[in-house]
Design an enzyme around this catalytic site. Structure first.
Site, PDB file in Angstrom:
ATOM      1  N   ASN A   9      -1.898 -19.966  -5.295  1.00 38.08           N
ATOM      2  CA  ASN A   9      -1.735 -21.178  -6.099  1.00 38.08           C
ATOM      3  C   ASN A   9      -3.044 -21.961  -6.115  1.00 38.08           C
ATOM      4  O   ASN A   9      -4.061 -21.514  -5.562  1.00 38.08           O
ATOM      5  CB  ASN A   9      -0.570 -22.026  -5.570  1.00 38.08           C
ATOM      6  CG  ASN A   9      -0.792 -22.485  -4.129  1.00 38.08           C
ATOM      7  OD1 ASN A   9      -1.911 -22.474  -3.606  1.00 38.08           O
ATOM      8  ND2 ASN A   9       0.281 -22.888  -3.474  1.00 38.08           N
ATOM      9  N   ASP A 198      10.408 -16.240  -7.527  1.00 42.99           N
ATOM     10  CA  ASP A 198       9.608 -17.183  -6.742  1.00 42.99           C
ATOM     11  C   ASP A 198       8.779 -18.077  -7.647  1.00 42.99           C
ATOM     12  O   ASP A 198       8.593 -19.272  -7.359  1.00 42.99           O
ATOM     13  CB  ASP A 198       8.697 -16.414  -5.777  1.00 42.99           C
ATOM     14  CG  ASP A 198       7.868 -17.339  -4.905  1.00 42.99           C
ATOM     15  OD1 ASP A 198       8.440 -17.950  -3.981  1.00 42.99           O
ATOM     16  OD2 ASP A 198       6.655 -17.481  -5.167  1.00 42.99           O
TER      17      ASP A 198
END
Length: 325
Positions: A9, A198
């Site tokens: 991320n 996810d």
């Protein structure tokens, strides 16, 4: 393999879905090898269930992930695989365990995708190992059945939702299943599905608290039915419960047969993901309280609270047991 920027991320933490995909690949390899270890009809192992998986430590860009798998129990038609994930800092040599997971696979014939084959038995070092494995097998079988029976909900769009409500953060992703997503038999790899789940859960969590978020754990993921190549899948997620520092998100996958299939839409996979909010320094942040509006939302909140308290009590019992040893 080494963790790269597209695995992580914006804060540099590796996506939980990336790790789940690696775990599933390791399980699929060892299960398929074992199920083809004796003369007979060739097969491929398909993922049926992933038990609760805790993310013990975050993994970062530049670290090396080492995934190891071991078969710990076999029934007549299923294989239990336990997988450990270790991260290594190749600059310092420091290593740490980041994940432990238990997965269940079933062998499907290469000639007939709907035919489940028998599993070659394994040799146990102790008789107790087989008895403990059988107990785990019966428990997961019962839980999978109960989960399938309560899977009827759908997520509907909400007009002008208020911040911190269920409707404000809920998210969906639509994906056309292509050849690169599939096994030799033409149905979706479990790891591909978990990675998409996810991603959706992460969007829900980020919308709710608007901070950096990471996957803390995944409750049992149940694969109710296969998803074939050519299906359009809808991955939906919604917030069900918040504690002071964690968020529970329900995620399910619905499949629409799109090519040469008269079948109607069906529920294929379901699970609960837990996320935590982190500061720029990686410290846990308080989570905004979820605002429930409908009776169904209040019911799901109380059910989530029950799962949270149960997990918390289990963790405390394990810590006390470890301290006594």
């Amino acid at each position: 393999r080494i963790m790269r920027p597209d695995d992580a991320n914006i804060a540099g933490n590796v996506h939980g879905g990336t790790i789940l995909k690696m775990i599933e690949e390791a399980g699929a390899i060892i299960s398929t090898r074992h199920c083809n270890s004796q003369a007979g009809e060739p097969c491929v192992a398909a993922l049926a269930r992933v038990e609760r998986t805790d993310f013990l430590s975050p993994m970062c860009i530049g670290e090396v992930a080492n995934v190891s798998a071991e078969i710990t129990y076999t029934s007549r038609h299923s294989v239990e695989v336990q997988v450990n994930v270790m991260s290594e800092n190749i600059l310092t040599g420091a290593k740490r365990v980041t994940n432990k997971a238990t997965l269940w696979y079933v062998p499907l014939s290469l000639k007939n995708v709907n035919k489940v084959l028998e599993v070659p038995p394994i040799q146990y070092a102790r008789k107790e190992q087989e008895e403990e494995g059988k107990k785990r097998y019966e428990e997961q079988k019962l839980d999978r059945l109960e989960t399938k029976q309560r899977n009827g909900d759908v997520i509907l769009p909400v007009i002008n939702p208020e911040p911190h409500t269920v409707g404000y953060s809920q998210s969906s992703l639509i994906h056309l299943v292509g050849p690169s997503d599939c096994t030799l038999l033409g149905f979706v790899h479990g790891g591909v599905t978990m990675k998409l789940m996810d991603e959706v859960a992460g969007i829900v969590a980020a919308r709710h608290c608007k901070t950096n978020i990471v996957t803390a754990s995944v409750d049992a993921i149940n694969f109710h039915e296969k998803i074939k190549k050519g299906c359009v899948i809808t991955v939906s997620g919604r917030m069900t419960f918040t504690s002071n520092k964690s968020m529970e998100i329900e995620v399910f996958v619905d499949a629409d047969p799109f090519v040469d299939e008269p079948r109607e839409r069906y529920r294929a996979v379901s699970a609960f993901f837990t996320y935590v909010s982190l500061s720029k320094e990686g410290k846990p942040l308080p989570v905004p309280q979820l605002l429930t509006e409908t009776e169904d939302e209040k019911r799901r909140f109380e059910e989530g609270k029950g799962r949270y308290l149960q997990t918390k009590a289990k963790r405390q019992a394990q810590m006390q047991q470890a301290a006594q040893q």
